[in-house]
Design a protein around this motif. Structure first.
Motif, PDB file in Angstrom:
ATOM      1  N   THR A 162       7.187  -8.558  -9.001  1.00 47.59           N
ATOM      2  CA  THR A 162       7.435  -7.591  -8.318  1.00 47.59           C
ATOM      3  C   THR A 162       6.979  -7.360  -7.063  1.00 47.59           C
ATOM      4  OG1 THR A 162       8.117  -6.184 -11.049  1.00 47.59           O
ATOM      5  CG2 THR A 162       9.011  -5.427  -8.175  1.00 47.59           C
ATOM      6  N   ARG A 163       5.479  -6.920  -6.953  1.00 53.31           N
ATOM      7  CA  ARG A 163       4.888  -6.773  -5.873  1.00 53.31           C
ATOM      8  C   ARG A 163       4.884  -8.397  -4.544  1.00 53.31           C
ATOM      9  NH1 ARG A 163       0.462  -7.450  -9.687  1.00 53.31           N
ATOM     10  NH2 ARG A 163      -0.438  -9.362  -9.235  1.00 53.31           N
ATOM     11  N   ASP A 164       4.379  -7.992  -3.230  1.00 51.20           N
ATOM     12  CA  ASP A 164       4.585  -8.544  -2.820  1.00 51.20           C
ATOM     13  C   ASP A 164       2.859  -9.605  -2.239  1.00 51.20           C
ATOM     14  OD1 ASP A 164       7.148  -9.022  -1.572  1.00 51.20           O
ATOM     15  OD2 ASP A 164       6.963  -7.330  -1.434  1.00 51.20           O
ATOM     16  N   TYR A 165       2.359  -8.216  -2.293  1.00 52.20           N
ATOM     17  CA  TYR A 165       0.737  -8.208  -1.524  1.00 52.20           C
ATOM     18  C   TYR A 165       0.133  -7.749  -3.305  1.00 52.20           C
ATOM     19  CZ  TYR A 165       2.231  -9.919   2.749  1.00 52.20           C
ATOM     20  OH  TYR A 165       3.153 -10.624   3.524  1.00 52.20           O
ATOM     21  N   ILE A 166      -1.670  -7.585  -3.039  1.00 50.83           N
ATOM     22  CA  ILE A 166      -2.013  -6.820  -4.419  1.00 50.83           C
ATOM     23  C   ILE A 166      -3.618  -6.719  -3.378  1.00 50.83           C
ATOM     24  CG2 ILE A 166      -3.214  -8.670  -5.108  1.00 50.83           C
ATOM     25  CD1 ILE A 166      -3.270  -6.428  -7.626  1.00 50.83           C
ATOM     26  N   ALA A 167      -3.659  -5.119  -3.573  1.00 47.95           N
ATOM     27  CA  ALA A 167      -5.074  -5.033  -2.831  1.00 47.95           C
ATOM     28  C   ALA A 167      -5.936  -4.474  -3.607  1.00 47.95           C
ATOM     29  CB  ALA A 167      -4.846  -4.414  -0.971  1.00 47.95           C
ATOM     30  N   ASP A 168      -7.908  -4.026  -3.645  1.00 48.57           N
ATOM     31  CA  ASP A 168      -8.625  -3.870  -4.060  1.00 48.57           C
ATOM     32  C   ASP A 168      -7.738  -1.901  -4.643  1.00 48.57           C
ATOM     33  OD1 ASP A 168      -9.624  -6.057  -4.072  1.00 48.57           O
ATOM     34  OD2 ASP A 168     -11.091  -5.528  -3.292  1.00 48.57           O
ATOM     35  N   ASP A 169      -7.291  -1.399  -3.186  1.00 48.84           N
ATOM     36  CA  ASP A 169      -7.800  -0.317  -2.918  1.00 48.84           C
ATOM     37  C   ASP A 169      -6.900   0.001  -1.337  1.00 48.84           C
ATOM     38  OD1 ASP A 169      -9.114  -0.721  -0.578  1.00 48.84           O
ATOM     39  OD2 ASP A 169     -10.967   0.174  -1.492  1.00 48.84           O
ATOM     40  N   LEU A 170      -6.842   1.931  -1.274  1.00 44.31           N
ATOM     41  CA  LEU A 170      -5.967   1.674   0.055  1.00 44.31           C
ATOM     42  C   LEU A 170      -6.512   1.686   1.386  1.00 44.31           C
ATOM     43  CD1 LEU A 170      -2.922   3.090   0.454  1.00 44.31           C
ATOM     44  CD2 LEU A 170      -4.348   5.573   0.728  1.00 44.31           C
ATOM     45  N   PHE A 171      -7.227   1.458   1.329  1.00 42.70           N
ATOM     46  CA  PHE A 171      -7.908   0.925   2.629  1.00 42.70           C
ATOM     47  C   PHE A 171      -7.685  -0.600   2.673  1.00 42.70           C
ATOM     48  CE2 PHE A 171     -11.048  -0.904   5.758  1.00 42.70           C
ATOM     49  CZ  PHE A 171     -10.955   0.513   6.733  1.00 42.70           C
ATOM     50  N   GLY A 172      -7.764  -1.501   1.686  1.00 40.01           N
ATOM     51  CA  GLY A 172      -7.054  -2.754   1.912  1.00 40.01           C
ATOM     52  C   GLY A 172      -5.945  -2.981   2.171  1.00 40.01           C
ATOM     53  N   ALA A 173      -4.905  -2.522   1.464  1.00 40.42           N
ATOM     54  CA  ALA A 173      -3.151  -2.193   1.803  1.00 40.42           C
ATOM     55  C   ALA A 173      -3.275  -2.311   2.489  1.00 40.42           C
ATOM     56  CB  ALA A 173      -3.056  -2.000   0.409  1.00 40.42           C
ATOM     57  N   VAL A 174      -3.847  -1.338   3.654  1.00 40.73           N
ATOM     58  CA  VAL A 174      -3.228  -0.778   5.465  1.00 40.73           C
ATOM     59  C   VAL A 174      -3.758  -2.384   5.666  1.00 40.73           C
ATOM     60  CG1 VAL A 174      -4.224   0.608   7.442  1.00 40.73           C
ATOM     61  CG2 VAL A 174      -3.634   1.448   4.681  1.00 40.73           C
ATOM     62  N   GLN A 175      -5.159  -2.649   5.647  1.00 40.71           N
ATOM     63  CA  GLN A 175      -5.261  -3.786   6.546  1.00 40.71           C
ATOM     64  C   GLN A 175      -4.492  -4.918   6.443  1.00 40.71           C
ATOM     65  OE1 GLN A 175      -7.781  -2.663   7.994  1.00 40.71           O
ATOM     66  NE2 GLN A 175      -7.712  -0.999   6.791  1.00 40.71           N
ATOM     67  N   ILE A 176      -3.365  -5.182   5.207  1.00 40.74           N
ATOM     68  CA  ILE A 176      -2.573  -5.718   5.238  1.00 40.74           C
ATOM     69  C   ILE A 176      -1.511  -5.288   5.930  1.00 40.74           C
ATOM     70  CG2 ILE A 176      -0.849  -6.704   3.325  1.00 40.74           C
ATOM     71  CD1 ILE A 176      -3.125  -6.560   1.356  1.00 40.74           C
ATOM     72  N   VAL A 177      -1.060  -4.262   5.854  1.00 40.70           N
ATOM     73  CA  VAL A 177      -0.087  -3.812   6.866  1.00 40.70           C
ATOM     74  C   VAL A 177      -0.263  -4.097   8.170  1.00 40.70           C
ATOM     75  CG1 VAL A 177       0.925  -1.495   7.587  1.00 40.70           C
ATOM     76  CG2 VAL A 177       0.376  -1.763   4.697  1.00 40.70           C
ATOM     77  N   LYS A 178      -1.575  -3.321   8.608  1.00 41.83           N
ATOM     78  CA  LYS A 178      -1.746  -3.984   9.817  1.00 41.83           C
ATOM     79  C   LYS A 178      -1.515  -5.210  10.661  1.00 41.83           C
ATOM     80  CE  LYS A 178      -5.488  -1.749  11.391  1.00 41.83           C
ATOM     81  NZ  LYS A 178      -7.001  -1.389  10.758  1.00 41.83           N
ATOM     82  N   SER A 179      -1.705  -6.234   9.824  1.00 38.36           N
ATOM     83  CA  SER A 179      -1.836  -7.272  10.375  1.00 38.36           C
ATOM     84  C   SER A 179      -0.486  -7.872  10.017  1.00 38.36           C
ATOM     85  CB  SER A 179      -2.549  -8.511   9.378  1.00 38.36           C
ATOM     86  OG  SER A 179      -1.792  -8.466   7.594  1.00 38.36           O
ATOM     87  N   ILE A 180       0.689  -6.971   9.508  1.00 38.91           N
ATOM     88  CA  ILE A 180       2.138  -7.860   9.216  1.00 38.91           C
ATOM     89  C   ILE A 180       2.418  -6.534  10.346  1.00 38.91           C
ATOM     90  CG2 ILE A 180       3.851  -7.012   8.022  1.00 38.91           C
ATOM     91  CD1 ILE A 180       2.523  -7.266   5.021  1.00 38.91           C
ATOM     92  N   ILE A 181       2.124  -5.398  10.591  1.00 37.28           N
ATOM     93  CA  ILE A 181       2.737  -4.888  11.467  1.00 37.28           C
ATOM     94  C   ILE A 181       2.643  -5.726  13.510  1.00 37.28           C
ATOM     95  CG2 ILE A 181       2.498  -3.311  13.074  1.00 37.28           C
ATOM     96  CD1 ILE A 181       2.690  -1.080  10.467  1.00 37.28           C
TER      97      ILE A 181
END
Ligand SMILES: [Mg+2]
Ligand SMILES: [Zn+2]
Length: 189
Positions: A162-181
């Motif tokens: 179901t998910r598109d990505y997985i990250a260690d924590d919120l900080f890690g998830a936001v790094q993924i978001v930053k690269s997508i944006i």
């Protein structure tokens, strides 16, 4: 940006009912400050069935959110709005006993936020620790990132498809978001 609360921003202590119980997961305030810097709105999307179960009141929850707002402000970060579901089908408190459209995995809170703030859900992200967060995000059409804090490790396998990505924590998830944006913004240029 839609963020689950318990287990994603703050440590999930079952049925958090007072401001004193708010403990932020390391890096989560920094992560929210980075989202603010990107110019995206940050909304919390939280199931609070403890209200239906009679374990806390809506005003207890608002006090918790007030404390979170204050802590964010002290650190130069901002949560734009909180959306919560106080319901449960087996609620002890009768006024909250219903099969609602807002309790995750239903996407109701995301749809409500989208209507209130004129949000393009396809351009949005849902970050949370549980499978239900990923299901709610998918049902609303967002990109979904699961974090391994909270119940993330326990529900990692369940949310796999179901998910598109997985990250260690919120900080890690936001790094993924930053690269997508960043990629999206480059492609517009
Ligand atoms: Mg959670
Ligand atoms: Zn609800």
């Amino acid at each position: 940006m839609f963020l689950d609360r318990d287990g994603t921003i703050n440590v999930d202590v079952d049925y958090l009912s007072s401001p004193e119980g708010v403990e932020f997961i390391p890096g989560s305030i920094d992560a929210i400050r980075e989202l603010n810097a990107l110019g995206v709105n940050v909304f919390v999307i939280t199931n609070q069935s403890g209200i239906a179960r009679g374990l806390l009141t809506e005003s207890d929850m608002h006090a918790v959110h007030g404390a979170m707002h204050a802590a964010m402000q002290r650190h130069g970060a901002r949560i734009d709005d909180f959306f919560f579901c106080p319901h449960h089908p087996d609620a002890v408190v009768e006024q909250y006993r219903k099969r609602c459209a807002c309790r995750k995995p239903a996407p109701g809170m995301l749809l409500e936020a989208a209507a209130k703030y004129e949000i393009n859900l396809q351009a949005s992200f849902m970050i949370g620790d549980k499978f239900v967060d990923m299901q709610a995000g998918k049902a609303a059409g967002t990109v979904c990132i699961q974090v391994c804090t909270g119940y993330g490790t326990a529900e990692r396998a369940a949310a796999e498809g179901t998910r598109d990505y997985i990250a260690d924590d919120l900080f890690g998830a936001v790094q993924i978001v930053k690269s997508i944006i960043h990629q999206r913004r480059q492609s517009y240029e």
